[in-house]
Design an enzyme around this catalytic site. Structure first.
Site, PDB file in Angstrom:
ATOM      1  N   ASP A  33      24.178   7.398  -2.812  1.00 13.06           N
ATOM      2  CA  ASP A  33      24.147   7.967  -1.458  1.00 13.06           C
ATOM      3  C   ASP A  33      25.545   7.836  -0.838  1.00 13.06           C
ATOM      4  OD1 ASP A  33      21.412   8.220   0.682  1.00 13.06           O
ATOM      5  OD2 ASP A  33      23.451   8.345   1.480  1.00 13.06           O
ATOM      6  N   ILE A  61      27.414  13.425  -3.772  1.00 15.00           N
ATOM      7  CA  ILE A  61      26.919  14.165  -4.943  1.00 15.00           C
ATOM      8  C   ILE A  61      27.909  15.245  -5.385  1.00 15.00           C
ATOM      9  CG2 ILE A  61      24.436  13.752  -4.741  1.00 15.00           C
ATOM     10  CD1 ILE A  61      24.249  16.405  -3.162  1.00 15.00           C
ATOM     11  N   SER A 126      11.063  22.080   0.521  1.00 13.75           N
ATOM     12  CA  SER A 126      10.383  21.982   1.815  1.00 13.75           C
ATOM     13  C   SER A 126       9.462  23.169   2.009  1.00 13.75           C
ATOM     14  CB  SER A 126      11.449  21.980   2.921  1.00 13.75           C
ATOM     15  OG  SER A 126      10.848  22.184   4.179  1.00 13.75           O
ATOM     16  N   TYR A 150      19.252  26.054   6.713  1.00 18.43           N
ATOM     17  CA  TYR A 150      18.682  24.890   6.014  1.00 18.43           C
ATOM     18  C   TYR A 150      17.618  25.349   5.021  1.00 18.43           C
ATOM     19  CZ  TYR A 150      15.508  21.002   5.138  1.00 18.43           C
ATOM     20  OH  TYR A 150      14.690  20.090   4.513  1.00 18.43           O
ATOM     21  N   LYS A 154      17.445  25.403   0.653  1.00 20.26           N
ATOM     22  CA  LYS A 154      16.369  24.905  -0.235  1.00 20.26           C
ATOM     23  C   LYS A 154      15.902  26.009  -1.173  1.00 20.26           C
ATOM     24  CE  LYS A 154      16.109  20.745   1.339  1.00 20.26           C
ATOM     25  NZ  LYS A 154      16.537  19.632   0.499  1.00 20.26           N
ATOM     26  N   PHE A 179       5.490  19.088   3.167  1.00 18.92           N
ATOM     27  CA  PHE A 179       5.067  19.568   4.477  1.00 18.92           C
ATOM     28  C   PHE A 179       5.709  18.654   5.522  1.00 18.92           C
ATOM     29  CE2 PHE A 179       2.779  23.497   3.978  1.00 18.92           C
ATOM     30  CZ  PHE A 179       2.995  23.650   2.616  1.00 18.92           C
ATOM     31  N   ASN A 200      12.422  15.603  15.228  1.00 19.71           N
ATOM     32  CA  ASN A 200      11.020  15.737  14.802  1.00 19.71           C
ATOM     33  C   ASN A 200      10.102  14.945  15.723  1.00 19.71           C
ATOM     34  OD1 ASN A 200      12.577  15.711  11.748  1.00 19.71           O
ATOM     35  ND2 ASN A 200      11.321  17.435  12.345  1.00 19.71           N
ATOM     36  N   TYR A 300       1.058  26.014  10.400  1.00 22.94           N
ATOM     37  CA  TYR A 300       1.036  26.146   8.943  1.00 22.94           C
ATOM     38  C   TYR A 300       0.568  24.853   8.296  1.00 22.94           C
ATOM     39  CZ  TYR A 300       5.873  24.174   8.724  1.00 22.94           C
ATOM     40  OH  TYR A 300       7.002  23.401   8.837  1.00 22.94           O
TER      41      TYR A 300
HETATM   42  P1  NAD Z   1      17.543  11.388   5.104  1.00 31.31           P
HETATM   43  O1  NAD Z   1      18.671  11.992   5.884  1.00 31.31           O
HETATM   44  O2  NAD Z   1      16.917  10.161   5.624  1.00 31.31           O
HETATM   45  O3  NAD Z   1      18.019  11.115   3.606  1.00 31.31           O
HETATM   46  C1  NAD Z   1      18.963  11.933   2.951  1.00 31.31           C
HETATM   47  C2  NAD Z   1      20.052  11.013   2.395  1.00 31.31           C
HETATM   48  O4  NAD Z   1      21.026  11.809   1.707  1.00 31.31           O
HETATM   49  C3  NAD Z   1      20.797  10.242   3.471  1.00 31.31           C
HETATM   50  O5  NAD Z   1      20.731   8.854   3.157  1.00 31.31           O
HETATM   51  C4  NAD Z   1      22.233  10.756   3.413  1.00 31.31           C
HETATM   52  O6  NAD Z   1      23.173   9.750   3.684  1.00 31.31           O
HETATM   53  C5  NAD Z   1      22.300  11.276   1.987  1.00 31.31           C
HETATM   54  N1  NAD Z   1      23.272  12.358   1.756  1.00 31.31           N
HETATM   55  C6  NAD Z   1      23.419  13.511   2.461  1.00 31.31           C
HETATM   56  N2  NAD Z   1      24.374  14.272   1.916  1.00 31.31           N
HETATM   57  C7  NAD Z   1      24.852  13.590   0.834  1.00 31.31           C
HETATM   58  C8  NAD Z   1      25.835  13.864  -0.152  1.00 31.31           C
HETATM   59  N3  NAD Z   1      26.561  14.992  -0.110  1.00 31.31           N
HETATM   60  N4  NAD Z   1      26.062  12.954  -1.115  1.00 31.31           N
HETATM   61  C9  NAD Z   1      25.332  11.805  -1.163  1.00 31.31           C
HETATM   62  N5  NAD Z   1      24.396  11.489  -0.258  1.00 31.31           N
HETATM   63  C10 NAD Z   1      24.153  12.375   0.728  1.00 31.31           C
HETATM   64  O7  NAD Z   1      16.455  12.551   4.894  1.00 31.31           O
HETATM   65  P2  NAD Z   1      14.978  12.473   4.326  1.00 31.31           P
HETATM   66  O8  NAD Z   1      14.062  12.767   5.439  1.00 31.31           O
HETATM   67  O9  NAD Z   1      14.797  11.249   3.522  1.00 31.31           O
HETATM   68  O10 NAD Z   1      14.991  13.754   3.388  1.00 31.31           O
HETATM   69  C11 NAD Z   1      15.244  13.658   2.006  1.00 31.31           C
HETATM   70  C12 NAD Z   1      15.195  15.065   1.408  1.00 31.31           C
HETATM   71  O11 NAD Z   1      13.930  15.656   1.659  1.00 31.31           O
HETATM   72  C13 NAD Z   1      16.239  16.022   2.000  1.00 31.31           C
HETATM   73  O12 NAD Z   1      16.743  16.828   0.953  1.00 31.31           O
HETATM   74  C14 NAD Z   1      15.440  16.857   2.964  1.00 31.31           C
HETATM   75  O13 NAD Z   1      15.989  18.142   3.141  1.00 31.31           O
HETATM   76  C15 NAD Z   1      14.089  16.932   2.249  1.00 31.31           C
HETATM   77  N6  NAD Z   1      12.975  17.168   3.189  1.00 31.31           N
HETATM   78  C16 NAD Z   1      12.794  16.309   4.239  1.00 31.31           C
HETATM   79  C17 NAD Z   1      11.762  16.557   5.143  1.00 31.31           C
HETATM   80  C18 NAD Z   1      11.561  15.629   6.325  1.00 31.31           C
HETATM   81  O14 NAD Z   1      10.871  15.999   7.260  1.00 31.31           O
HETATM   82  N7  NAD Z   1      12.088  14.421   6.333  1.00 31.31           N
HETATM   83  C19 NAD Z   1      10.919  17.657   4.972  1.00 31.31           C
HETATM   84  C20 NAD Z   1      11.132  18.509   3.886  1.00 31.31           C
HETATM   85  C21 NAD Z   1      12.165  18.240   2.983  1.00 31.31           C
HETATM   86  C1  UD1 Z   2      10.842  20.895  11.309  1.00 29.90           C
HETATM   87  C2  UD1 Z   2      11.724  21.993  10.767  1.00 29.90           C
HETATM   88  C3  UD1 Z   2      11.346  22.267   9.337  1.00 29.90           C
HETATM   89  C4  UD1 Z   2      11.415  20.975   8.513  1.00 29.90           C
HETATM   90  C5  UD1 Z   2      10.498  19.944   9.150  1.00 29.90           C
HETATM   91  C6  UD1 Z   2      10.593  18.624   8.435  1.00 29.90           C
HETATM   92  C7  UD1 Z   2      12.266  23.326  12.760  1.00 29.90           C
HETATM   93  C8  UD1 Z   2      12.123  24.648  13.439  1.00 29.90           C
HETATM   94  N1  UD1 Z   2      11.592  23.167  11.598  1.00 29.90           N
HETATM   95  O1  UD1 Z   2       9.528  21.356  11.213  1.00 29.90           O
HETATM   96  O2  UD1 Z   2      12.198  23.227   8.772  1.00 29.90           O
HETATM   97  O3  UD1 Z   2      11.012  21.217   7.178  1.00 29.90           O
HETATM   98  O4  UD1 Z   2      10.928  19.734  10.495  1.00 29.90           O
HETATM   99  O5  UD1 Z   2       9.619  17.762   8.881  1.00 29.90           O
HETATM  100  O6  UD1 Z   2      12.961  22.452  13.243  1.00 29.90           O
HETATM  101  N2  UD1 Z   2       7.198  19.258  18.824  1.00 29.90           N
HETATM  102  C9  UD1 Z   2       7.030  19.038  20.181  1.00 29.90           C
HETATM  103  N3  UD1 Z   2       7.925  18.225  20.816  1.00 29.90           N
HETATM  104  C10 UD1 Z   2       8.978  17.614  20.170  1.00 29.90           C
HETATM  105  C11 UD1 Z   2       9.147  17.853  18.785  1.00 29.90           C
HETATM  106  C12 UD1 Z   2       8.243  18.697  18.145  1.00 29.90           C
HETATM  107  O7  UD1 Z   2       6.107  19.549  20.796  1.00 29.90           O
HETATM  108  O8  UD1 Z   2       9.763  16.897  20.817  1.00 29.90           O
HETATM  109  C13 UD1 Z   2       6.206  20.095  18.124  1.00 29.90           C
HETATM  110  C14 UD1 Z   2       6.807  21.313  17.430  1.00 29.90           C
HETATM  111  O9  UD1 Z   2       6.809  22.428  18.276  1.00 29.90           O
HETATM  112  C15 UD1 Z   2       5.837  21.481  16.237  1.00 29.90           C
HETATM  113  C16 UD1 Z   2       5.393  20.045  15.907  1.00 29.90           C
HETATM  114  O10 UD1 Z   2       5.668  19.281  17.090  1.00 29.90           O
HETATM  115  O11 UD1 Z   2       4.685  22.211  16.625  1.00 29.90           O
HETATM  116  C17 UD1 Z   2       6.160  19.432  14.743  1.00 29.90           C
HETATM  117  O12 UD1 Z   2       7.555  19.547  15.005  1.00 29.90           O
HETATM  118  P1  UD1 Z   2       8.677  18.865  14.077  1.00 29.90           P
HETATM  119  O13 UD1 Z   2       8.316  17.444  13.847  1.00 29.90           O
HETATM  120  O14 UD1 Z   2      10.006  19.162  14.663  1.00 29.90           O
HETATM  121  O15 UD1 Z   2       8.500  19.594  12.673  1.00 29.90           O
HETATM  122  P2  UD1 Z   2       8.496  21.162  12.331  1.00 29.90           P
HETATM  123  O16 UD1 Z   2       8.899  21.983  13.484  1.00 29.90           O
HETATM  124  O17 UD1 Z   2       7.210  21.464  11.674  1.00 29.90           O
END
Ligand code: NAD
Ligand code: UD1
Length: 334
Positions: A33, A61, A126, A150, A154, A179, A200, A300
């Site tokens: 990382d 990376i 995602s 973003y 993906k 999800f 989020n 969704y």
């Molecule tokens: P996170 O930010 O907590 O973890 C990602 C890690 O990658 C971080 O520790 C960051 O320091 C590291 N990183 C970023 N760019 C880098 C690089 N170029 N080289 C090395 N390290 C690097 O995020 P997360 O929530 O744990 O998400 C992990 C993966 O899952 C991501 O690819 C994200 O897009 C995907 N994802 C997350 C969610 C979500 O809601 N958390 C949803 C769908 C997909």
């Molecule tokens: C968001 C990203 C999505 C990503 C996902 C990861 C956007 C538009 N989409 O999804 O691409 O894969 O995070 O988990 O950012 N909400 C509130 N108040 C808040 C925050 C959110 O009402 O302060 C509502 C949103 O409108 C939504 C739900 O909570 O209906 C979930 O939101 P969030 O946690 O941001 O996730 P996503 O929008 O689903």
């Protein structure tokens, strides 16, 4: 069979929970990382949870030589690729940063993997790849039409992986379409701790509950959903972590490119989530309805049948457990 696994993004939210699960299953884990969105302080905590030190390499990376050196020196068999940037709004403002990190980063990693003849690769994708639903629940055959840089990063990496799998029949690749991951490890020692104002909903609710923020803004109550607020398929991060273990086992017996939804199959509204959190934290979450957030989709959720059938995996933890574990983690943080 125990494997030696490189986890990129391993000190991040989902990577660290997956490291715990895989380490406890007996795999040898190496975390990689650049710490752009995490801290190496988590290494001590991971050791406390798993009872063993987990090797860590600080690096990007996109540094292909360092990745190659790491793969060689740890004799790695498989890569789970979490590293990347994930803030949707920021990706609209800085698309090149997102393509450079997420797409160029994946290419660099894949080039390194090829030099070592490593065949097993799991990619954090995602549900955002699907875009606006043409039907629900989303199954893996739903067209992919990501709506943001973003999401497109993906989708493009998924396509690169598909082409790569076609070019080399020995490869074993899973794209896991998450999800909405929420919640924390049952110890309350690791969880989601975003820097600055959370994008989020779950970490935002937790910060309101603890008193760090005054109220939650609910983005719209005029959607065509059960109560007018947005509906999502929330998945406990430990279920998600276990999904990676199941995917690894699947790839032992299957070559080629595969996509799987990792979700519960059930959608919950913002108000249902708030109420579940209130129950678990025994508090009231003050909230205010404001206008819709640009780019939000009304509703969704996943069809998780393919993962159930082929991975033998499904979610075990419910919405209340997602809230209670988040709350335990938030209390320990403050
Ligand atoms: P996170 O930010 O907590 O973890 C990602 C890690 O990658 C971080 O520790 C960051 O320091 C590291 N990183 C970023 N760019 C880098 C690089 N170029 N080289 C090395 N390290 C690097 O995020 P997360 O929530 O744990 O998400 C992990 C993966 O899952 C991501 O690819 C994200 O897009 C995907 N994802 C997350 C969610 C979500 O809601 N958390 C949803 C769908 C997909
Ligand atoms: C968001 C990203 C999505 C990503 C996902 C990861 C956007 C538009 N989409 O999804 O691409 O894969 O995070 O988990 O950012 N909400 C509130 N108040 C808040 C925050 C959110 O009402 O302060 C509502 C949103 O409108 C939504 C739900 O909570 O209906 C979930 O939101 P969030 O946690 O941001 O996730 P996503 O929008 O689903």
């Amino acid at each position: 069979m125990a494997e030696r696994i490189l986890i990129t993004g391993g000190t991040g939210y989902i990577g660290s929970h997956t490291a715990v699960v895989l380490s406890q299953l007996g795999h040898d884990i190496v975390l990689y990382d650049n710490l752009s969105n995490s801290s190496d302080a988590i290494l001590d905590v991971l050791q406390e949870i798993t009872g063993k030190p987990i090797p860590f390499v600080k690096g990007d990376i996109r540094d292909t030589d360092l990745v190659i050196h790491t793969l060689k020196s740890h004799n790695i068999d498989a890569i789970i690729h979490f590293a990347g940037l994930k803030a949707v709004g920021e990706s609209v403002e800085k698309p090149l940063d997102y393509f450079a990190n997420n797409i160029q980063g994946a290419i660099s990693l894949l080039k390194a993997l090829q030099t070592q003849s490593i065949n097993t690769f799991i990619f954090s994708s995602s549900a955002t790849v699907y875009g606006e639903p043409q039907y629900l629940p989303f199954d893996e055959e739903h067209p992919t039409n990501a709506l943001t840089p973003y999401g497109r990063s993906k989708k493009h990496v998924e396509e690169i992986l598909k082409d790569l799998a076609s070019s080399n029949p020995a490869l074993r690749i899973s794209c896991l379409r998450y999800f909405n991951p929420v919640g924390a490890h049952e110890s309350g020692l690791i969880g989601e701790n975003p820097k600055g104002k959370p994008n989020n909903i779950m970490p935002f609710i937790a910060q309101v509950a603890i008193g760090d923020r005054e109220e939650l803004c609910v983005f719209g109550d005029d959607y065509p959903t059960s109560d007018g607020t947005g509906v999502r398929d929330y998945i406990h991060v430990m279920d998600l972590a276990e999904g990676h273990a199941s995917s690894l086992a699947f790839l032992e017996n299957n070559t080629g490119w595969h996509a799987f939804n990792l979700g519960s199959g059930t959608g919950f509204s913002v108000l249902e989530l708030i109420h579940a959190f209130e129950e678990e934290a025994n508090c009231t979450i003050p909230y205010r309805i404001i206008g819709r957030r640009a780019g939000d989709i009304a509703e969704y959720y996943s069809n998780p049948d393919k993962a159930a059938k082929l991975l033998g995996w499904k979610t075990k933890r419910n919405l209340n457990e997602m809230c209670s574990s988040t709350w335990q983690f938030q209390k320990k943080l403050n």
